[in-house]
Write an enzyme that holds these catalytic residues in place. Structure first.
Site, PDB file in Angstrom:
ATOM      1  N   PHE A  75       0.884  -1.172   0.000  1.00 53.29           N
ATOM      2  CA  PHE A  75       0.000   0.000   0.000  1.00 53.29           C
ATOM      3  C   PHE A  75       0.918   1.217   0.000  1.00 53.29           C
ATOM      4  CE2 PHE A  75      -2.539   3.084   2.505  1.00 53.29           C
ATOM      5  CZ  PHE A  75      -3.813   2.936   1.969  1.00 53.29           C
ATOM      6  N   THR A  84       2.584   7.237   1.177  1.00 51.85           N
ATOM      7  CA  THR A  84       3.576   8.212   1.629  1.00 51.85           C
ATOM      8  C   THR A  84       4.576   8.598   0.537  1.00 51.85           C
ATOM      9  OG1 THR A  84       3.373   7.328   3.848  1.00 51.85           O
ATOM     10  CG2 THR A  84       5.351   8.610   3.404  1.00 51.85           C
ATOM     11  N   ASN A 126       7.638  14.250   0.516  1.00 48.29           N
ATOM     12  CA  ASN A 126       7.056  15.487   1.046  1.00 48.29           C
ATOM     13  C   ASN A 126       5.574  15.355   1.405  1.00 48.29           C
ATOM     14  OD1 ASN A 126       9.425  17.122   0.918  1.00 48.29           O
ATOM     15  ND2 ASN A 126       9.208  17.061  -1.315  1.00 48.29           N
ATOM     16  N   ASP A 153      -7.816   3.828   8.774  1.00 49.01           N
ATOM     17  CA  ASP A 153      -8.592   3.608  10.006  1.00 49.01           C
ATOM     18  C   ASP A 153      -8.487   2.141  10.434  1.00 49.01           C
ATOM     19  OD1 ASP A 153      -9.456   6.210  10.303  1.00 49.01           O
ATOM     20  OD2 ASP A 153     -11.392   5.886   9.318  1.00 49.01           O
ATOM     21  N   ALA A 192      -6.105  -0.067   9.296  1.00 49.66           N
ATOM     22  CA  ALA A 192      -4.689  -0.433   9.492  1.00 49.66           C
ATOM     23  C   ALA A 192      -4.195  -0.001  10.865  1.00 49.66           C
ATOM     24  CB  ALA A 192      -3.847   0.213   8.406  1.00 49.66           C
ATOM     25  N   GLN A 237      14.421  -1.926  32.080  1.00 52.84           N
ATOM     26  CA  GLN A 237      14.925  -1.491  33.390  1.00 52.84           C
ATOM     27  C   GLN A 237      14.974  -2.673  34.374  1.00 52.84           C
ATOM     28  OE1 GLN A 237      16.060   1.522  33.672  1.00 52.84           O
ATOM     29  NE2 GLN A 237      16.558   1.522  35.850  1.00 52.84           N
ATOM     30  N   GLY A 283      21.415  -4.288  33.387  1.00 53.25           N
ATOM     31  CA  GLY A 283      22.465  -4.309  32.354  1.00 53.25           C
ATOM     32  C   GLY A 283      22.187  -5.335  31.269  1.00 53.25           C
ATOM     33  N   GLU A 307       1.638   4.364  10.108  1.00 52.66           N
ATOM     34  CA  GLU A 307       0.165   4.401   9.936  1.00 52.66           C
ATOM     35  C   GLU A 307      -0.408   5.613  10.669  1.00 52.66           C
ATOM     36  OE1 GLU A 307       0.014   2.751   7.656  1.00 52.66           O
ATOM     37  OE2 GLU A 307      -0.158   0.591   7.831  1.00 52.66           O
TER      38      GLU A 307
HETATM   39  N1  COS Z   1     -12.775   8.259   6.566  1.00 48.95           N
HETATM   40  C1  COS Z   1     -13.425   8.724   5.484  1.00 48.95           C
HETATM   41  N2  COS Z   1     -13.173   9.945   4.932  1.00 48.95           N
HETATM   42  C2  COS Z   1     -12.239  10.702   5.530  1.00 48.95           C
HETATM   43  C3  COS Z   1     -11.534  10.277   6.671  1.00 48.95           C
HETATM   44  C4  COS Z   1     -11.827   8.978   7.198  1.00 48.95           C
HETATM   45  N3  COS Z   1     -11.208   8.499   8.264  1.00 48.95           N
HETATM   46  N4  COS Z   1     -10.661  11.243   7.033  1.00 48.95           N
HETATM   47  C5  COS Z   1     -10.817  12.252   6.167  1.00 48.95           C
HETATM   48  N5  COS Z   1     -11.765  11.920   5.254  1.00 48.95           N
HETATM   49  C6  COS Z   1     -12.286  12.735   4.153  1.00 48.95           C
HETATM   50  C7  COS Z   1     -12.914  14.015   4.700  1.00 48.95           C
HETATM   51  O1  COS Z   1     -14.271  13.812   5.055  1.00 48.95           O
HETATM   52  C8  COS Z   1     -12.755  14.970   3.529  1.00 48.95           C
HETATM   53  O2  COS Z   1     -13.741  14.712   2.563  1.00 48.95           O
HETATM   54  P1  COS Z   1     -14.860  15.832   2.190  1.00 48.95           P
HETATM   55  O3  COS Z   1     -14.073  17.036   1.766  1.00 48.95           O
HETATM   56  O4  COS Z   1     -15.644  15.205   1.099  1.00 48.95           O
HETATM   57  O5  COS Z   1     -15.611  16.058   3.459  1.00 48.95           O
HETATM   58  C9  COS Z   1     -11.428  14.543   2.922  1.00 48.95           C
HETATM   59  O6  COS Z   1     -11.202  13.181   3.334  1.00 48.95           O
HETATM   60  C10 COS Z   1     -10.289  15.398   3.371  1.00 48.95           C
HETATM   61  O7  COS Z   1     -10.216  15.292   4.783  1.00 48.95           O
HETATM   62  P2  COS Z   1      -9.476  16.358   5.700  1.00 48.95           P
HETATM   63  O8  COS Z   1      -9.906  17.735   5.335  1.00 48.95           O
HETATM   64  O9  COS Z   1      -9.658  15.931   7.119  1.00 48.95           O
HETATM   65  O10 COS Z   1      -7.960  16.176   5.238  1.00 48.95           O
HETATM   66  P3  COS Z   1      -6.623  16.738   5.858  1.00 48.95           P
HETATM   67  O11 COS Z   1      -5.725  17.106   4.749  1.00 48.95           O
HETATM   68  O12 COS Z   1      -6.914  17.742   6.929  1.00 48.95           O
HETATM   69  O13 COS Z   1      -5.943  15.414   6.499  1.00 48.95           O
HETATM   70  C11 COS Z   1      -5.392  13.832   8.190  1.00 48.95           C
HETATM   71  C12 COS Z   1      -6.472  14.678   7.497  1.00 48.95           C
HETATM   72  C13 COS Z   1      -4.339  14.669   8.858  1.00 48.95           C
HETATM   73  C14 COS Z   1      -6.156  13.050   9.248  1.00 48.95           C
HETATM   74  C15 COS Z   1      -4.766  12.878   7.160  1.00 48.95           C
HETATM   75  O14 COS Z   1      -3.939  13.564   6.237  1.00 48.95           O
HETATM   76  C16 COS Z   1      -3.942  11.763   7.795  1.00 48.95           C
HETATM   77  O15 COS Z   1      -4.497  10.797   8.325  1.00 48.95           O
HETATM   78  N6  COS Z   1      -2.606  11.876   7.732  1.00 48.95           N
HETATM   79  C17 COS Z   1      -1.737  10.827   8.193  1.00 48.95           C
HETATM   80  C18 COS Z   1      -1.376   9.931   7.075  1.00 48.95           C
HETATM   81  C19 COS Z   1      -0.833   8.656   7.578  1.00 48.95           C
HETATM   82  O16 COS Z   1      -1.340   8.061   8.520  1.00 48.95           O
HETATM   83  N7  COS Z   1       0.241   8.174   6.954  1.00 48.95           N
HETATM   84  C20 COS Z   1       0.843   6.980   7.418  1.00 48.95           C
HETATM   85  C21 COS Z   1       1.300   6.071   6.403  1.00 48.95           C
HETATM   86  S1  COS Z   1       0.225   5.679   5.152  1.00 48.95           S
HETATM   87  S2  COS Z   1       0.946   4.137   4.278  1.00 48.95           S
END
Ligand code: COS
Length: 378
Positions: free
Chosen positions: A122, A125, A128, A239, A241, A335, A339, A362
């Site tokens: 999957f 990432t 940037n 969610d 994962a 701890q 050692g 994740e």
């Molecule tokens: N389930 C379903 N939809 C979701 C969701 C979820 N858990 N989280 C966000 N969305 C949807 C939102 O509803 C929004 O859609 P609408 O505009 O139609 O309402 C859209 O996705 C954008 O969401 P949001 O505005 O919250 O996006 P952000 O850019 O603020 O990002 C975070 C949200 C920070 C939570 C997200 O970027 C994130 O989880 N980052 C971490 C990434 C990560 O875990 N990486 C690890 C490795 S991946 S291999």
């Protein structure tokens, strides 16, 4: 409300425990030292049906649900966090196809990546675009019947071994994260190559690699879901994962507690086993209590997901708590070992390094706090 595992869940725990003791524990030290992906152990997890958990039998899977998956990941993580992580993350590919793929894609890919022995990955990432996953810049532009993908993904668990990877790329760059799409890239796709494999602090055997797409060509039928749905698909997959990582963190903490109990009975100081020392008994009491708390948060999130109920907040809470607990418990366990805990002859040093990643991958702890706070504040 009853918190009780079913007979079938108890049975799978026994099977996973035996697997962890016979197959994962004996290789844990070696694969950590050599940062060696456990190819043979992965095949054995396939034979046990672990790679098919969560996918219905009609698609070649083993059936079972998120609770079953957590049980297996937890038990394996007690002995080898890297092997547990490989299993947990491999499962995301199948879940993505199961939830968002076409019937044709389900029939084509699910039997292969569940009990067929093939690896899935999957790739979200980018250098940037880590916590800010929506800032991904990899592009997928249509040409004839194909997509031409250009860009680089990084920190991809099992990416170098994957037969198929779900890659998140912009099919419409003008729309930002709403232009992201999920596309299946097979390992032999022209223009696809593996870049650097990272030299990591912990879970060293899980092979974390860079994936390079240089005019990589895949057919448009490899699109998963609709164009522009990629970000939502990624978030929904994350969610789930995150519950897997929480189960991994729980297993690490429980493994560290087990090692501490054993050591405290064996180690004699001041003329008696150190289990007699009240200061250390309090450590054990604290570790056991916190593990219990982490456990029920993990299985509550898994249970909600298994029932098809909202679980985003609970998954983030379970992962935040279990990962911080894994760091806390491995630190106390080290701890207790004094050692010897600091030496590579004992597993605590490895467990402490392995625990750290659960606070990062994740989604970092800070990202989970964002998710939780948004859900709580409304
Ligand atoms: N389930 C379903 N939809 C979701 C969701 C979820 N858990 N989280 C966000 N969305 C949807 C939102 O509803 C929004 O859609 P609408 O505009 O139609 O309402 C859209 O996705 C954008 O969401 P949001 O505005 O919250 O996006 P952000 O850019 O603020 O990002 C975070 C949200 C920070 C939570 C997200 O970027 C994130 O989880 N980052 C971490 C990434 C990560 O875990 N990486 C690890 C490795 S991946 S291999």
């Amino acid at each position: 409300m009853e918190i009780k595992f079913s007979k079938a869940e108890d049975k799978i725990r026994e099977v996973a425990k035996e697997f962890a003791e016979k197959e994962a524990a004996p290789i844990a030290e070696e694969i950590d030292k050599e940062a060696k992906y456990p190819v043979e152990t992965f095949k054995k997890m396939v034979s046990c049906g672990f790679t098919g958990i969560g996918v219905p039998v009609e698609y070649g899977g083993s059936g079972g649900d998120d609770i079953t998956k957590c049980i297996v990941v937890e038990e394996i993580a007690k002995k080898c966090a890297a092997t547990a992580g490989i299993l947990s993350i491999h499962g995301i590919f199948g879940q993505c196809i199961l939830n968002f793929g076409t019937e044709e894609q389900k029939k084509e890919y699910l039997p292969k990546v569940t009990n067929g022995g093939m690896h899935g990955a999957f790739a979200l990432t980018e250098p940037n675009a880590g916590s800010d996953a929506g800032a991904a810049k990899t592009r997928a532009i249509k040409q004839g019947e194909d997509y031409i993908i250009n860009g680089t993904k990084c920190f991809i668990t099992g990416g170098a071994h994957a037969d198929y990877t779900i890659v998140f790329a912009l099919t419409d760059p003008s729309k930002g994260l709403k232009g992201l799409s999920a596309i299946i890239v097979p390992k032999d796709a022209p223009g696809f190559s593996i870049g650097k494999t990272e030299d990591k602090m912990g879970i060293r055997a899980s092979e974390t690699s860079e994936l390079i797409f240089d005019n990589c060509r895949v057919p448009q039928k490899n699109l998963v879901g609709k164009e522009g749905l990629g970000f939502k698909i990624a978030m929904i997959m994350l969610d789930g994962a995150r519950i897997g990582v929480a189960a991994q963190a729980l297993g690490i903490a429980e493994g560290a507690l087990d090692e501490s109990i054993k050591y405290m009975h064996e180690r004699v100081q001041f003329g008696a086993p150190i289990a007699n020392l009240q200061g250390l008994q309090w450590y054990i009491a604290e570790m056991a209590t916190k593990n219990e708390c982490a456990k029920w948060m993990v299985y509550r999130a898994a249970s909600l997901k298994a029932q098809g109920l909202p679980h985003s907040k609970e998954a983030a809470m379970a992962k935040l708590n279990a990962s911080e607990n894994a760091r806390f418990v491995t630190n106390l366990a080290l701890q207790i070992h004094g050692g010897y805990g600091y030496m590579k002859d004992y597993p605590l040093e490895r467990m402490s390094r392995d625990a750290k990643i659960t606070e990062i991958y994740e989604g970092t702890s800070e990202i989970h706090k964002v998710v939780i706070a948004r859900a709580v504040l409304g």
